[in-house]
Scaffold this motif. Sequence first.
Motif, PDB file in Angstrom:
ATOM      1  N   LEU A  48     -28.654  16.613  29.636  1.00 16.37           N
ATOM      2  CA  LEU A  48     -27.383  16.874  28.977  1.00 16.37           C
ATOM      3  C   LEU A  48     -27.612  17.129  27.491  1.00 16.37           C
ATOM      4  O   LEU A  48     -28.175  16.283  26.794  1.00 16.37           O
ATOM      5  N   PHE A  49     -27.184  18.294  27.032  1.00 19.98           N
ATOM      6  CA  PHE A  49     -27.305  18.671  25.625  1.00 19.98           C
ATOM      7  C   PHE A  49     -25.932  18.538  24.968  1.00 19.98           C
ATOM      8  O   PHE A  49     -24.951  19.093  25.458  1.00 19.98           O
ATOM      9  N   GLU A  50     -25.879  17.788  23.867  1.00 20.56           N
ATOM     10  CA  GLU A  50     -24.633  17.616  23.119  1.00 20.56           C
ATOM     11  C   GLU A  50     -24.915  17.829  21.635  1.00 20.56           C
ATOM     12  O   GLU A  50     -25.444  16.932  20.960  1.00 20.56           O
ATOM     13  N   GLY A  51     -24.598  19.014  21.146  1.00 23.01           N
ATOM     14  CA  GLY A  51     -24.820  19.313  19.733  1.00 23.01           C
ATOM     15  C   GLY A  51     -26.271  19.154  19.334  1.00 23.01           C
ATOM     16  O   GLY A  51     -27.182  19.576  20.038  1.00 23.01           O
ATOM     17  N   ASP A  52     -26.472  18.477  18.180  1.00 25.66           N
ATOM     18  CA  ASP A  52     -27.820  18.281  17.651  1.00 25.66           C
ATOM     19  C   ASP A  52     -28.457  16.983  18.139  1.00 25.66           C
ATOM     20  O   ASP A  52     -29.585  16.672  17.758  1.00 25.66           O
ATOM     21  N   ALA A  53     -27.730  16.212  18.946  1.00 18.58           N
ATOM     22  CA  ALA A  53     -28.254  14.933  19.436  1.00 18.58           C
ATOM     23  C   ALA A  53     -29.430  15.164  20.380  1.00 18.58           C
ATOM     24  O   ALA A  53     -29.576  16.237  20.975  1.00 18.58           O
ATOM     25  N   GLU A  54     -30.275  14.151  20.501  1.00 23.52           N
ATOM     26  CA  GLU A  54     -31.396  14.199  21.441  1.00 23.52           C
ATOM     27  C   GLU A  54     -30.829  14.398  22.858  1.00 23.52           C
ATOM     28  O   GLU A  54     -29.875  13.727  23.247  1.00 23.52           O
ATOM     29  N   PRO A  55     -31.365  15.323  23.648  1.00 22.62           N
ATOM     30  CA  PRO A  55     -30.865  15.512  25.003  1.00 22.62           C
ATOM     31  C   PRO A  55     -30.959  14.216  25.818  1.00 22.62           C
ATOM     32  O   PRO A  55     -31.921  13.458  25.676  1.00 22.62           O
ATOM     33  N   LYS A  56     -29.949  13.979  26.639  1.00 28.40           N
ATOM     34  CA  LYS A  56     -29.910  12.796  27.507  1.00 28.40           C
ATOM     35  C   LYS A  56     -30.346  13.192  28.913  1.00 28.40           C
ATOM     36  O   LYS A  56     -30.000  14.263  29.402  1.00 28.40           O
ATOM     37  N   VAL A  57     -31.100  12.313  29.541  1.00 33.18           N
ATOM     38  CA  VAL A  57     -31.489  12.511  30.931  1.00 33.18           C
ATOM     39  C   VAL A  57     -30.638  11.576  31.787  1.00 33.18           C
ATOM     40  O   VAL A  57     -30.615  10.373  31.556  1.00 33.18           O
ATOM     41  N   ILE A  58     -29.935  12.166  32.748  1.00 36.14           N
ATOM     42  CA  ILE A  58     -29.050  11.408  33.628  1.00 36.14           C
ATOM     43  C   ILE A  58     -29.625  11.473  35.036  1.00 36.14           C
ATOM     44  O   ILE A  58     -29.803  12.567  35.596  1.00 36.14           O
ATOM     45  N   ASP A  59     -29.930  10.313  35.598  1.00 38.81           N
ATOM     46  CA  ASP A  59     -30.460  10.250  36.955  1.00 38.81           C
ATOM     47  C   ASP A  59     -29.357  10.476  37.979  1.00 38.81           C
ATOM     48  O   ASP A  59     -28.217  10.042  37.794  1.00 38.81           O
ATOM     49  N   GLY A  60     -29.710  11.152  39.082  1.00 36.70           N
ATOM     50  CA  GLY A  60     -28.778  11.318  40.199  1.00 36.70           C
ATOM     51  C   GLY A  60     -28.654  10.004  40.938  1.00 36.70           C
ATOM     52  O   GLY A  60     -29.384   9.058  40.632  1.00 36.70           O
ATOM     53  N   PRO A  61     -27.745   9.854  41.851  1.00 30.29           N
ATOM     54  CA  PRO A  61     -26.899  10.925  42.400  1.00 30.29           C
ATOM     55  C   PRO A  61     -25.740  11.258  41.478  1.00 30.29           C
ATOM     56  O   PRO A  61     -25.380  10.479  40.604  1.00 30.29           O
ATOM     57  N   PHE A  62     -25.163  12.417  41.708  1.00 33.76           N
ATOM     58  CA  PHE A  62     -24.055  12.896  40.908  1.00 33.76           C
ATOM     59  C   PHE A  62     -22.776  12.821  41.740  1.00 33.76           C
ATOM     60  O   PHE A  62     -22.778  13.074  42.944  1.00 33.76           O
ATOM     61  N   ALA A  63     -21.672  12.487  41.097  1.00 36.72           N
ATOM     62  CA  ALA A  63     -20.432  12.118  41.785  1.00 36.72           C
ATOM     63  C   ALA A  63     -19.780  13.250  42.584  1.00 36.72           C
ATOM     64  O   ALA A  63     -19.373  13.037  43.719  1.00 36.72           O
ATOM     65  N   GLU A  64     -19.662  14.419  42.032  1.00 32.51           N
ATOM     66  CA  GLU A  64     -18.895  15.485  42.667  1.00 32.51           C
ATOM     67  C   GLU A  64     -19.771  16.345  43.577  1.00 32.51           C
ATOM     68  O   GLU A  64     -20.335  17.342  43.143  1.00 32.51           O
ATOM     69  N   SER A  65     -19.850  15.998  44.862  1.00 33.37           N
ATOM     70  CA  SER A  65     -20.712  16.761  45.767  1.00 33.37           C
ATOM     71  C   SER A  65     -20.222  18.186  45.961  1.00 33.37           C
ATOM     72  O   SER A  65     -21.009  19.077  46.238  1.00 33.37           O
ATOM     73  N   LYS A  66     -18.926  18.453  45.774  1.00 34.23           N
ATOM     74  CA  LYS A  66     -18.429  19.825  45.953  1.00 34.23           C
ATOM     75  C   LYS A  66     -18.946  20.760  44.864  1.00 34.23           C
ATOM     76  O   LYS A  66     -18.864  21.964  45.003  1.00 34.23           O
ATOM     77  N   GLU A  67     -19.472  20.211  43.790  1.00 36.24           N
ATOM     78  CA  GLU A  67     -20.004  21.018  42.709  1.00 36.24           C
ATOM     79  C   GLU A  67     -21.530  21.119  42.755  1.00 36.24           C
ATOM     80  O   GLU A  67     -22.124  21.720  41.878  1.00 36.24           O
ATOM     81  N   LEU A  68     -22.148  20.501  43.725  1.00 40.56           N
ATOM     82  CA  LEU A  68     -23.608  20.485  43.816  1.00 40.56           C
ATOM     83  C   LEU A  68     -24.094  21.558  44.772  1.00 40.56           C
ATOM     84  O   LEU A  68     -23.345  22.074  45.598  1.00 40.56           O
ATOM     85  N   VAL A  69     -25.377  21.866  44.684  1.00 40.19           N
ATOM     86  CA  VAL A  69     -25.986  22.903  45.503  1.00 40.19           C
ATOM     87  C   VAL A  69     -26.984  22.254  46.457  1.00 40.19           C
ATOM     88  O   VAL A  69     -27.793  21.426  46.058  1.00 40.19           O
ATOM     89  N   ALA A  70     -26.917  22.638  47.734  1.00 36.28           N
ATOM     90  CA  ALA A  70     -27.817  22.092  48.754  1.00 36.28           C
ATOM     91  C   ALA A  70     -28.934  23.063  49.123  1.00 36.28           C
ATOM     92  O   ALA A  70     -29.942  22.661  49.692  1.00 36.28           O
ATOM     93  N   GLY A  71     -28.760  24.332  48.811  1.00 44.27           N
ATOM     94  CA  GLY A  71     -29.776  25.320  49.125  1.00 44.27           C
ATOM     95  C   GLY A  71     -29.481  26.629  48.417  1.00 44.27           C
ATOM     96  O   GLY A  71     -28.349  26.855  47.966  1.00 44.27           O
TER      97      GLY A  71
END
Length: 115
Positions: A56-79
């Motif tokens: 996750l990039f937010e402005g000039d801040a150090e990028p954040k790494v977010i571990d899965g799983p991610f909440a919205e499965s309808k927005e994710l890609v399976a293949g």
Amino acid sequence: MRFLVMVKSTPESEAGVGPSREELETMSKFNEQLLDDGRIVFAEGLTPSSEGVRVLFEGDAEPKVIDGPFAESKELVAGVWVLNGESLEDVVALMRRAPNPDARGGVIEIRPIAE
């Protein structure tokens, strides 16, 4: 032209439940036809988002790494496929013949690749 075709994930694919043997065989036959027709550049399934991360990039801040799983499965890609096509309409017509990506209902998103 090339197109990115994304198969959207479902709660089942996010839980690591893959397609049945019959669904895999049907999809393999479809992919073989795409390959024989010179349409496939690349095609692969993805693991559940629990095995991935987001950066996750937010402005000039150090990028954040977010571990899965991610909440919205309808927005994710399976293949994904990267396909050759004459036009968006051509690839839409092709993917209308694709096996349903999930017996409970599936979504495929198609986007032209900027060239």
